[in-house]
Motif scaffolding. Structure first.
Motif, PDB file in Angstrom:
ATOM      1  N   ASP A 159       0.809  -1.211   0.000  1.00 38.30           N
ATOM      2  CA  ASP A 159       0.000   0.000   0.000  1.00 38.30           C
ATOM      3  C   ASP A 159       0.845   1.264   0.000  1.00 38.30           C
ATOM      4  O   ASP A 159       0.477   2.270  -0.609  1.00 38.30           O
ATOM      5  CB  ASP A 159      -0.939   0.021   1.218  1.00 38.30           C
ATOM      6  CG  ASP A 159      -2.019  -1.040   1.137  1.00 38.30           C
ATOM      7  OD1 ASP A 159      -2.301  -1.496   0.009  1.00 38.30           O
ATOM      8  OD2 ASP A 159      -2.582  -1.413   2.185  1.00 38.30           O
ATOM      9  N   ASP A 162      -2.927   6.803 -11.599  1.00 38.17           N
ATOM     10  CA  ASP A 162      -3.595   5.601 -11.116  1.00 38.17           C
ATOM     11  C   ASP A 162      -2.529   4.538 -10.880  1.00 38.17           C
ATOM     12  O   ASP A 162      -1.347   4.741 -11.173  1.00 38.17           O
ATOM     13  CB  ASP A 162      -4.624   5.114 -12.142  1.00 38.17           C
ATOM     14  CG  ASP A 162      -5.792   4.374 -11.500  1.00 38.17           C
ATOM     15  OD1 ASP A 162      -5.660   3.947 -10.342  1.00 38.17           O
ATOM     16  OD2 ASP A 162      -6.831   4.217 -12.170  1.00 38.17           O
ATOM     17  N   TYR A 163      -2.953   3.391 -10.354  1.00 42.45           N
ATOM     18  CA  TYR A 163      -2.021   2.307 -10.099  1.00 42.45           C
ATOM     19  C   TYR A 163      -2.730   0.970 -10.294  1.00 42.45           C
ATOM     20  O   TYR A 163      -3.952   0.876 -10.246  1.00 42.45           O
ATOM     21  CB  TYR A 163      -1.446   2.383  -8.683  1.00 42.45           C
ATOM     22  CG  TYR A 163      -2.485   2.182  -7.603  1.00 42.45           C
ATOM     23  CD1 TYR A 163      -2.860   0.899  -7.196  1.00 42.45           C
ATOM     24  CD2 TYR A 163      -3.106   3.264  -7.000  1.00 42.45           C
ATOM     25  CE1 TYR A 163      -3.828   0.704  -6.226  1.00 42.45           C
ATOM     26  CE2 TYR A 163      -4.083   3.084  -6.025  1.00 42.45           C
ATOM     27  CZ  TYR A 163      -4.432   1.806  -5.648  1.00 42.45           C
ATOM     28  OH  TYR A 163      -5.402   1.613  -4.703  1.00 42.45           O
ATOM     29  N   LEU A 177     -12.011   8.406 -11.853  1.00 45.16           N
ATOM     30  CA  LEU A 177     -11.129   7.252 -12.046  1.00 45.16           C
ATOM     31  C   LEU A 177     -11.753   6.167 -12.918  1.00 45.16           C
ATOM     32  O   LEU A 177     -11.061   5.255 -13.376  1.00 45.16           O
ATOM     33  CB  LEU A 177     -10.723   6.659 -10.697  1.00 45.16           C
ATOM     34  CG  LEU A 177      -9.941   7.588  -9.758  1.00 45.16           C
ATOM     35  CD1 LEU A 177      -9.527   6.850  -8.495  1.00 45.16           C
ATOM     36  CD2 LEU A 177      -8.713   8.163 -10.456  1.00 45.16           C
ATOM     37  N   ARG A 218       1.726   2.465  -3.430  1.00 45.66           N
ATOM     38  CA  ARG A 218       0.615   3.112  -4.130  1.00 45.66           C
ATOM     39  C   ARG A 218       0.445   4.551  -3.660  1.00 45.66           C
ATOM     40  O   ARG A 218       0.258   5.467  -4.461  1.00 45.66           O
ATOM     41  CB  ARG A 218      -0.671   2.330  -3.900  1.00 45.66           C
ATOM     42  CG  ARG A 218      -0.572   0.871  -4.305  1.00 45.66           C
ATOM     43  CD  ARG A 218      -1.787   0.082  -3.877  1.00 45.66           C
ATOM     44  NE  ARG A 218      -1.505  -1.357  -3.914  1.00 45.66           N
ATOM     45  CZ  ARG A 218      -2.364  -2.280  -3.542  1.00 45.66           C
ATOM     46  NH1 ARG A 218      -3.556  -1.931  -3.098  1.00 45.66           N
ATOM     47  NH2 ARG A 218      -2.032  -3.553  -3.611  1.00 45.66           N
ATOM     48  N   ILE A 219       0.504   4.730  -2.357  1.00 49.48           N
ATOM     49  CA  ILE A 219       0.326   6.071  -1.801  1.00 49.48           C
ATOM     50  C   ILE A 219       1.440   7.006  -2.246  1.00 49.48           C
ATOM     51  O   ILE A 219       1.193   8.136  -2.681  1.00 49.48           O
ATOM     52  CB  ILE A 219       0.255   6.011  -0.261  1.00 49.48           C
ATOM     53  CG1 ILE A 219      -1.011   5.268   0.167  1.00 49.48           C
ATOM     54  CG2 ILE A 219       0.272   7.415   0.339  1.00 49.48           C
ATOM     55  CD1 ILE A 219      -1.093   4.991   1.651  1.00 49.48           C
ATOM     56  N   SER A 237      -7.259   6.216  -3.048  1.00 55.48           N
ATOM     57  CA  SER A 237      -6.668   7.018  -4.121  1.00 55.48           C
ATOM     58  C   SER A 237      -7.210   8.439  -4.137  1.00 55.48           C
ATOM     59  O   SER A 237      -6.450   9.416  -4.228  1.00 55.48           O
ATOM     60  CB  SER A 237      -6.930   6.359  -5.483  1.00 55.48           C
ATOM     61  OG  SER A 237      -6.398   5.062  -5.540  1.00 55.48           O
ATOM     62  N   HIS A 243      -5.226  12.115  -3.785  1.00 55.20           N
ATOM     63  CA  HIS A 243      -5.296  13.153  -4.812  1.00 55.20           C
ATOM     64  C   HIS A 243      -5.846  14.461  -4.236  1.00 55.20           C
ATOM     65  O   HIS A 243      -5.335  15.547  -4.534  1.00 55.20           O
ATOM     66  CB  HIS A 243      -6.177  12.691  -5.973  1.00 55.20           C
ATOM     67  CG  HIS A 243      -5.553  11.627  -6.833  1.00 55.20           C
ATOM     68  ND1 HIS A 243      -4.319  11.768  -7.422  1.00 55.20           N
ATOM     69  CD2 HIS A 243      -6.006  10.401  -7.208  1.00 55.20           C
ATOM     70  CE1 HIS A 243      -4.040  10.676  -8.121  1.00 55.20           C
ATOM     71  NE2 HIS A 243      -5.040   9.837  -8.007  1.00 55.20           N
ATOM     72  N   LEU A 257       1.002   7.966  -5.915  1.00 55.69           N
ATOM     73  CA  LEU A 257      -0.053   8.966  -6.102  1.00 55.69           C
ATOM     74  C   LEU A 257       0.403  10.332  -5.619  1.00 55.69           C
ATOM     75  O   LEU A 257       0.119  11.363  -6.254  1.00 55.69           O
ATOM     76  CB  LEU A 257      -1.317   8.536  -5.361  1.00 55.69           C
ATOM     77  CG  LEU A 257      -2.011   7.275  -5.892  1.00 55.69           C
ATOM     78  CD1 LEU A 257      -3.131   6.850  -4.942  1.00 55.69           C
ATOM     79  CD2 LEU A 257      -2.567   7.496  -7.299  1.00 55.69           C
ATOM     80  N   ASP A 302      -9.800   1.547  -0.979  1.00 51.22           N
ATOM     81  CA  ASP A 302      -9.202   2.402  -2.006  1.00 51.22           C
ATOM     82  C   ASP A 302      -9.132   3.836  -1.493  1.00 51.22           C
ATOM     83  O   ASP A 302     -10.152   4.494  -1.317  1.00 51.22           O
ATOM     84  CB  ASP A 302     -10.032   2.333  -3.287  1.00 51.22           C
ATOM     85  CG  ASP A 302      -9.351   3.030  -4.456  1.00 51.22           C
ATOM     86  OD1 ASP A 302      -8.361   3.747  -4.226  1.00 51.22           O
ATOM     87  OD2 ASP A 302      -9.806   2.845  -5.600  1.00 51.22           O
TER      88      ASP A 302
END
Length: 228
Positions: free
Chosen positions: A83, A96-97, A180, A86-87, A190, A194, A90, A188
């Motif tokens: 995780d 996106d991932y 998205l 991903r963070i 995301s 953002h 972003l 999620d």
């Protein structure tokens, strides 16, 4: 959207994705190390697929370098369960991932969502202005205190959505769906990452208030009356 650059040292995966994306009508180029990828990504590509784990320059460093001069949409490939990758991706400006391993159909869905977002962004909608903040969809320009604010594709679309509903609450589910292009999953975050980036770039209002308010358990609100 036609030209895709894949930056990944997995030759077999690159071949598989090239075959699959080509059948979708996309032109695909592959680079297998970060240094070459960083140089090529700022050329005339419509989207970059970027792996985190690369020899030499890793994916995060590639993304940092790309974002210094380009707003090309970037989809990052991360290890499943990581995780933090991903963070960080972003926060550095990835759009996106996808966690590995993944279904190529899911990648195509992410690409098409970015394509729709780009097409919608290029439509000549009326400019928006709320307080000292203005957004021009046609020119893809945001200005705050008459200073231009550089946003990624996702950030621009999120701010556009919030300003279009200034003073109203916009749910996280609607943001994920419309920006998205997918359904909101329980874990999620995301959109939250953002939004955090947009907040940092815009700063507070002249009176020191937050421009984007978190509505716990629901979503976000651009506070129209706070832009004095």
């Amino acid at each position: 959207m036609e030209k895709i650059l894949i930056i990944d040292d997995d030759n077999e995966l690159c071949e598989l994705l090239t075959d699959y994306l080509t059948t979708e009508g996309l032109q695909v180029s592959c680079v297998h190390n970060g240094s070459d990828g960083a140089r090529q990504a700022v050329e005339h590509y419509d989207l970059v697929i970027l792996d985190v784990m690369l020899p030499g320059m890793n994916g995060f460093d590639v993304l940092r370098q790309v974002r210094q001069s380009s707003e090309v949409p970037v989809v990052m490939l991360t290890a499943r369960g990581e995780d933090i990758d991903r963070i960080v991706g972003l926060e550095l400006g990835a759009d996106d991932y996808l966690p590995k391993p993944f279904n190529p159909r899911e990648l195509v869905a992410r690409i098409r969502a970015i394509q729709r977002r780009t097409d919608n962004r290029n439509q000549m909608d009326a400019p928006l202005r709320v307080g000292d903040l203005s957004l021009d969809p046609g020119g893809r320009q945001v200005r705050c205190h008459d200073t231009e604010i550089v946003l990624t594709s996702v950030e621009f679309s999120l701010l556009h959505m919030l300003l279009s509903h200034a003073g109203q609450v916009v749910s996280r589910e609607d943001m994920v769906s419309q920006v998205l292009g997918r359904h909101l999953s329980p874990y999620d975050r995301s959109i939250d990452v953002h939004i955090s980036s947009v907040r940092k770039k815009l700063g507070q209002t002249p009176s020191g208030r937050e421009r984007i308010k978190t509505i716990r358990g629901v979503g976000y609100q651009y506070v129209a009356t706070g832009c004095d």
